[in-house]
Scaffold this active site. Sequence first.
Site, mmCIF file in Angstrom:
data_model
loop_
_atom_site.group_PDB
_atom_site.id
_atom_site.type_symbol
_atom_site.label_atom_id
_atom_site.label_comp_id
_atom_site.label_asym_id
_atom_site.label_seq_id
_atom_site.Cartn_x
_atom_site.Cartn_y
_atom_site.Cartn_z
ATOM 1 N N ARG A 36 62.353 15.631 62.673
ATOM 2 C CA ARG A 36 61.355 16.497 62.016
ATOM 3 C C ARG A 36 60.332 15.677 61.232
ATOM 4 N NH1 ARG A 36 64.520 22.053 60.361
ATOM 5 N NH2 ARG A 36 64.267 22.934 62.435
ATOM 6 N N LYS A 200 75.755 33.634 63.848
ATOM 7 C CA LYS A 200 75.671 35.048 63.464
ATOM 8 C C LYS A 200 74.796 35.909 64.351
ATOM 9 C CE LYS A 200 76.925 34.684 58.720
ATOM 10 N NZ LYS A 200 76.492 34.608 57.353
ATOM 11 N N GLY A 353 67.186 23.512 65.377
ATOM 12 C CA GLY A 353 67.667 22.181 65.011
ATOM 13 C C GLY A 353 69.043 21.875 65.591
ATOM 14 N N GLY A 376 64.369 29.944 64.655
ATOM 15 C CA GLY A 376 63.933 31.327 64.468
ATOM 16 C C GLY A 376 62.479 31.505 64.873
HETATM 17 P P1 AMP Z 1 72.981 29.401 63.772
HETATM 18 O O1 AMP Z 1 72.517 28.739 62.508
HETATM 19 O O2 AMP Z 1 73.208 30.865 63.663
HETATM 20 O O3 AMP Z 1 72.194 28.994 64.994
HETATM 21 O O4 AMP Z 1 74.441 28.831 64.013
HETATM 22 C C1 AMP Z 1 74.739 27.477 64.229
HETATM 23 C C2 AMP Z 1 76.170 27.279 63.825
HETATM 24 O O5 AMP Z 1 77.003 28.134 64.561
HETATM 25 C C3 AMP Z 1 76.700 25.879 64.074
HETATM 26 O O6 AMP Z 1 76.838 25.223 62.836
HETATM 27 C C4 AMP Z 1 78.050 26.122 64.743
HETATM 28 O O7 AMP Z 1 79.093 25.362 64.151
HETATM 29 C C5 AMP Z 1 78.295 27.592 64.511
HETATM 30 N N1 AMP Z 1 79.169 28.192 65.525
HETATM 31 C C6 AMP Z 1 79.034 28.147 66.855
HETATM 32 N N2 AMP Z 1 80.066 28.754 67.474
HETATM 33 C C7 AMP Z 1 80.888 29.203 66.504
HETATM 34 C C8 AMP Z 1 82.128 29.904 66.521
HETATM 35 N N3 AMP Z 1 82.723 30.245 67.669
HETATM 36 N N4 AMP Z 1 82.688 30.204 65.335
HETATM 37 C C9 AMP Z 1 82.089 29.856 64.176
HETATM 38 N N5 AMP Z 1 80.922 29.192 64.095
HETATM 39 C C10 AMP Z 1 80.324 28.858 65.253
#
Ligand code: AMP
Length: 399
Positions: A36, A200, A353, A376
């Site tokens: 970045r 999420k 990222g 996002g």
């Molecule tokens: P986001 O910021 O929503 O794109 O999420 C990214 C994060 O999702 C990463 O830090 C991953 O460790 C987490 N992640 C991916 N798969 C899982 C899972 N099955 N359970 C919990 N966390 C997860």
Amino acid sequence: MVRSIRDIDIENKRVFIRCDFNVPLDEFMNITDDRRIRSAIQTIRYCLDQKCTVVIASHLGRPKGIFEAKYSLDPVFKRLTRILNCNVKFAKDVIGVDAKEKVASLENGEVLLLENLRFDKGETKNDENFAKELASFAEIFINDAFGVCHRAHASVEAITKFFDTDHSAAGFLLQKEVEFSKNLLKAPARPFVAVVGGSKVSGKLQALINLLPRIDKLIIGGGMAFTFLKAQGLDVGNSLVEDDLIPEALNVLEEARKLGVKLYLPVDVVAAQTFSQESAIKFVTTQEIPKGWMGLDIGPASSRLFREALSDAQTILWNGPMGVFELEKFAKGSFKISHAISEAHATTVVGGGDTADVVARAGDADEMTFISTGGGASLELIEGKELPGVKPLNTKEMD
Ligand code: AMP
């Protein structure tokens, strides 16, 4: 079309550049990935070549409107100094005494980095008074922080009210991001497959709904898949679930069905009882996740299923890892999907990222068509939304 920094006269002027230096740091405050910072260099150097005085601002992490040492931009300041190979100054505050003094004494060809914008409550509140103080530091406003353009924050949106069209524009990085997504949307080659993951559903739900009419297939992995699996009646043990979003997840499944979008969910997972590299793991189908266990990566059957679904894709959009890739034990699913996407004969777009990090670690970065610096923001652009940070920088004859 977004107004480019090349379209306005910046020679010998004071320029404020909003960058996205929200880089990952380890527990010792070492930057683990400085992409970045490096991707903003082109704009900064262009300003220096135009003999400008440059004030740079960025956020890092999510401090709550007050100084917290762990969110200081000090590591960024050091890396930026090294990459630019010139004498960069660093203000200990954002619009306080130190920043004001340093801005006032800044000379042509010098660069000043302000402390983390989110140390001031006004930043995330899009506060006009805070934006006005920032704006007073310069005659020209350049936004090169694509990663935050989907947020109406003071240094992204409110600040634009203090600069007219001859004095505000997009930096090279922002311009490239916006033009790429707009061109992609004009006529994406089909089948168009979106692969989404990450933790999420809440952060990506609206994006999923908006994407559905544009795509042919939707592959859902990562933590967010479990809300969908639970919505389908499966017992997912302790896996990450957002129970309040189950009705919305059902809505996405129903919409996909109505629109004829093929929707793929994991059929097996790598399960563990704790989030740890040392935990014992089990490979189980999503119908047989034991009580007290949680799915932390997609399993081998899901990787094969997703690869198969990707095999005829002509355009692929990937946003969000398939598992907890930060731990080696749960990284394989994300790496396999990275390989499958990079090998596809398709236009491949990676956003976010974390996803960019997966692709780099999998050694696939050179094979992707475009790696966006925003997660996002890139999803919202591809959904066809107008971003609050980009809208004020559009030229009059919008396409
Ligand atoms: P986001 O910021 O929503 O794109 O999420 C990214 C994060 O999702 C990463 O830090 C991953 O460790 C987490 N992640 C991916 N798969 C899982 C899972 N099955 N359970 C919990 N966390 C997860």
